[in-house]
Each structure stands twice: as structure tokens, then as C-alpha cells.
Write an enzyme that holds these catalytic residues in place. Structure first.
Site, PDB file in Angstrom:
ATOM      1  N   HIS A  70       9.927   0.834   7.713  1.00 22.12           N
ATOM      2  CA  HIS A  70       8.892   0.956   6.097  1.00 22.12           C
ATOM      3  C   HIS A  70       8.546   2.302   6.605  1.00 22.12           C
ATOM      4  CE1 HIS A  70       5.187   0.383   8.066  1.00 22.12           C
ATOM      5  NE2 HIS A  70       5.933  -0.924   8.426  1.00 22.12           N
ATOM      6  N   ASP A  72       5.591   3.130   4.670  1.00 22.70           N
ATOM      7  CA  ASP A  72       4.362   3.811   4.335  1.00 22.70           C
ATOM      8  C   ASP A  72       2.728   3.443   5.485  1.00 22.70           C
ATOM      9  OD1 ASP A  72       5.127   1.015   3.940  1.00 22.70           O
ATOM     10  OD2 ASP A  72       3.176   0.557   2.885  1.00 22.70           O
ATOM     11  N   ASP A  96       2.954   1.721  13.729  1.00 21.95           N
ATOM     12  CA  ASP A  96       3.485   0.888  12.785  1.00 21.95           C
ATOM     13  C   ASP A  96       3.733   1.887  11.206  1.00 21.95           C
ATOM     14  OD1 ASP A  96       4.033  -1.289  11.171  1.00 21.95           O
ATOM     15  OD2 ASP A  96       1.881  -2.019  10.381  1.00 21.95           O
ATOM     16  N   GLU A 126       5.624  -1.411   2.527  1.00 26.58           N
ATOM     17  CA  GLU A 126       5.000  -2.405   2.797  1.00 26.58           C
ATOM     18  C   GLU A 126       3.684  -3.027   2.865  1.00 26.58           C
ATOM     19  OE1 GLU A 126       4.405  -4.916   6.116  1.00 26.58           O
ATOM     20  OE2 GLU A 126       4.299  -2.982   5.672  1.00 26.58           O
ATOM     21  N   GLU A 127       2.964  -2.203   2.792  1.00 27.96           N
ATOM     22  CA  GLU A 127       1.706  -2.546   3.298  1.00 27.96           C
ATOM     23  C   GLU A 127       0.548  -3.166   2.188  1.00 27.96           C
ATOM     24  OE1 GLU A 127       0.982  -3.185   6.343  1.00 27.96           O
ATOM     25  OE2 GLU A 127       1.715  -1.202   8.261  1.00 27.96           O
ATOM     26  N   GLU A 155       9.302  -3.604  13.425  1.00 25.40           N
ATOM     27  CA  GLU A 155       7.956  -3.337  13.315  1.00 25.40           C
ATOM     28  C   GLU A 155       7.563  -3.671  14.898  1.00 25.40           C
ATOM     29  OE1 GLU A 155       5.319  -4.060  11.864  1.00 25.40           O
ATOM     30  OE2 GLU A 155       6.663  -4.937   9.638  1.00 25.40           O
ATOM     31  N   HIS A 329      -2.647  -0.409  12.113  1.00 28.35           N
ATOM     32  CA  HIS A 329      -3.938  -0.290  11.427  1.00 28.35           C
ATOM     33  C   HIS A 329      -4.912   0.611  12.019  1.00 28.35           C
ATOM     34  CE1 HIS A 329      -1.996  -3.635   8.330  1.00 28.35           C
ATOM     35  NE2 HIS A 329      -1.151  -2.455   8.540  1.00 28.35           N
TER      36      HIS A 329
END
Length: 355
Positions: A70, A72, A96, A126-127, A155, A329
Site C-alpha cells: 500500500h 498510504d 509501514d 489501506e490505513e 507488510e 504508526h
């Protein structure tokens, strides 16, 4: 528009990707750059769906595999631009999962004769909520673009194979009572007190440990929120306990819901969110070849990832990428340069048959 250089080293490309802000819902600039960069390679057929970019080889190989990542990130937290120090790349999305995206982009650009046909998917959103997820949208609009015998989702996994993923379901269990003045509580019925039995069932619950393909998936059932109350002098007539169930991928969503209704029999249960687990499929030949090249002991994935979307399409999938997921994150998230290079080298060996 400055082009992405897909011939740059993996760490250099990761730094460039981190420095292109792509918070969920704002990925258009990065998607444009990815599409333009991949379109320069004649061995790839490139498709665009919203802010999701798909690039595919079409060599007539006996097998097709999918590599997905992903574009984003979560919102900015005073962690841009990227910073490099001591072999680490710090910055929003470094872990991430722009390190993993860099690996996939370099493979897409550099492998014009892979031993399997490869579909590379770079998707948005995705988030955030599932209905905006670019991979989810592709499963609805163009599922044929995701066909394959095996998929790798990039991931962060510390460059260790994490197979499949848990399913997740959120429910609300509600207890009801009757309001009354707290000075005359015997005139009512306290809904918060009634929730004590719900919590007692949770405290006594013994989660399963489920073996699948030689891996042990541990389940979990936990209260994650409780709401209730009217005022400081009112006996409440309503209390809701929000509960999250993480279940092994061998259990379907319907079976998970039936299980929760059994656990909380006698109570008002409402399912508010649900996603299936992803089976590891480690017995498939492509997966076995992947594991042979990557080495190490595969681990079960504790958590939910987009490998589950591939499971719904009948494509077994694993999580494999650079970076420690514990730093995803976080303000100080980072990815080790050595892991970016290691993941690329192993995937390249898998797709070429050369060490």
C-alpha cells in the site's frame, strides 16, 4: 514532476518515497509518480484504477504470483522529511510500508524475465475504512488482476515470513435496565451493574490455540470499550460493552459470529465490524519455493492484514517485508537499510532461481 528513479538503491528509493507525503486519501501524487515510473518499462503492462497502480508481466509462465503493497500512511506526526542515520531510514511510512514498496518497485522494474509471471499491486487507502481500500475495490471491479497461485503482501515483518492472518470481529453487547433517581435506586434497575456478568464471562473465557499448516494461531476475546450512564444522579437504563474477537483463519465469519452469540447467550448482541482471516497456504508449491529461498521459520500473523482479501479470492498469501511492525504508526518509525536490501535479494532469488 520529478521522476521516481527505480534504478536507485532500495534505501535511496525508500527515502524518496517517504518524502512524497501520501496520507490516506491523498495518494494521487505518489500514484502518479509510480504509474509514470513503471510505464517506462516495456516488459510491464500497467493499469490504473483510482489511485491504485497495477503492473504485470505477461510471459506465458506456468504460474503467476502477486506482490502487493500500500502507498498510504497514517497522518503526519512531525516525522517528515526522511532522516537517515546509523543504517536506519526514519520518517512517516518508512516502516509501514514504503520500504516494502521500494522493494516491489525495484523488482518490477528490474525483472524482465522472472521465472513466474508477476503482478505488482500498489494500492491506496489501506490505513482507513475498508470500503475505501484500493485492494478491496480491485476485488470488486477487476478481480482478474489479482489472480495467482500465491501472493506476498509487503507488510513489515522483520524480514520474516508471517503467514496468513487472524480474522477480526467487533460486537456490542448491550444490557438494559430502568432509570431512577440514584437516591431511590430501588425504583429502577442499573444496566451498568447488569454488565458485570458480561465482563465475568470475558474474564473466564479461555481462547483457543489452533494449529494450521504447522503454525499455531492464538485467538483472543477482549472488551475494548464500555459506555453507559446518564447523569451523576441517575441510575442508567443502558450499558454497552464493545468486544473484539480475533479468531483463527480456519473459522469463517459466520462461525465466529455464531460462537460469540453462544458465549453471550441471553444478551443483545450486534456485530458492528467484521473481516475474515487469511489462510497461510504454505503447502502450495509456490509458497514452498518461497519459503525455501527466504529460509527461517514462518510465524503466524497475529493481527489482520490484506492477505485476507487474497484468501477470499482463493489465493494463499503471506506477509513479508522490511521493518519491525512494532514501530508502524509511531512517530519514530524507521526501517533498517539492511532489511530492505535483504528482502529484495531474497525475493529476487525466488523469482529468478538464482542466489
Amino acid at each position: 514532476m520529478t521522476k521516481l528513479d527505480l534504478t536507485a538503491s532500495g534505501p535511496d528509493l525508500t527515502e524518496a518515497l517517504v518524502n512524497i507525503s501520501s496520507v490516506s486519501g491523498t495518494e494521487e501524487k505518489l500514484a502518479d509518480k509510480v504509474e509514470k515510473a513503471l510505464s517506462a518499462y516495456g516488459h510491464l503492462k500497467v493499469f490504473r484504477h483510482g489511485n491504485t497502480v497495477v503492473a504485470r508481466t505477461d510471459l506465458g509462465r506456468a504460474e503467476r504470483v502477486v506482490i502487493a503493497g500500500h502507498l498510504d500512511t497514517v497522518p503526519l506526526n512531525d516525522n517528515l522529511p526522511a532522516r537517515r542515520a546509523d543504517g536506519l531510514i526514519h520518517g512517516l511510512g518508512a516502516c509501514d510500508m514504503k520500504g516494502g514498496v521500494a522493494v516491489a518497485l525495484r523488482l518490477a522494474a528490474g525483472l524482465d524475465e522472472p521465472n513466474r509471471d508477476v503482478t505488482y499491486v500498489f494500492y491506496d487507502c489501506e490505513e482507513i475504512e475498508a470500503e475505501r481500500n484500493g485492494l478491496f475495490k480491485l476485488t470488486r471491479s477487476n478481480p482478474e488482476l489479482l489472480e495467482g497461485v500465491f501472493a506476498v503482501v509487503m507488510e513489515p515483518s522483520n524480514a520474516v515470513v508471517e503467514a496468513g492472518c487472524q480474522g477480526t470481529m467487533r460486537i456490542e453487547v448491550t444490557t438494559r435496565g430502568e432509570r431512577a433517581h440514584s437516591a431511590r435506586s430501588w425504583m429502577g434497575s442499573n444496566a451498568i451493574h447488569a454488565a458485570g456478568e458480561v465482563l465475568a464471562r470475558l474474564a473466564a473465557y479461555v481462547p483457543r490455540r489452533v494449529p494450521i499448516d504447522g503454525l499455531e494461531y492464538r485467538e483472543g476475546l477482549n472488551a475494548v470499550a464500555i459506555t453507559g450512564g446518564v447523569a451523576g444522579n441517575v441510575v442508567p437504563d443502558l450499558c454497552t460493552v464493545t468486544i473484539n474477537y480475533r479468531f483463527a483463519p480456519s473459522r469463517s465469519e459466520a462461525e465466529a459470529e455464531a460462537h460469540l452469540r453462544e458465549v453471550f447467550e441471553g444478551y443483545d448482541v450486534v456485530v458492528t465490524d467484521s473481516a475474515p482471516g487469511g489462510l497461510p497456504g504454505l503447502e502450495r508449491p509456490a509458497a514452498a519455493a518461497f519459503l525455501q529461498v527466504v529460509g527461517g521459520e514462518p510465524q503466524p500473523k497475529f493481527g489482520w492484514t490484506d492477505v485476507a482479501r487474497f484468501t477470499l479470492l482463493g489465493v494463499p498469501a503471506v506477509n513479508y517485508g522490511p521493518g519491525d511492525p512494532l514501530y508502524a504508526h509511531k512517530q519514530d518509525e524507521f526501517v533498517p537499510e539492511a532489511e530492505i536490501e535483504l528482502c529484495e535479494q531474497r525475493l529476487r532469488s525466488w523469482l529468478t532461481g538464482r542466489a
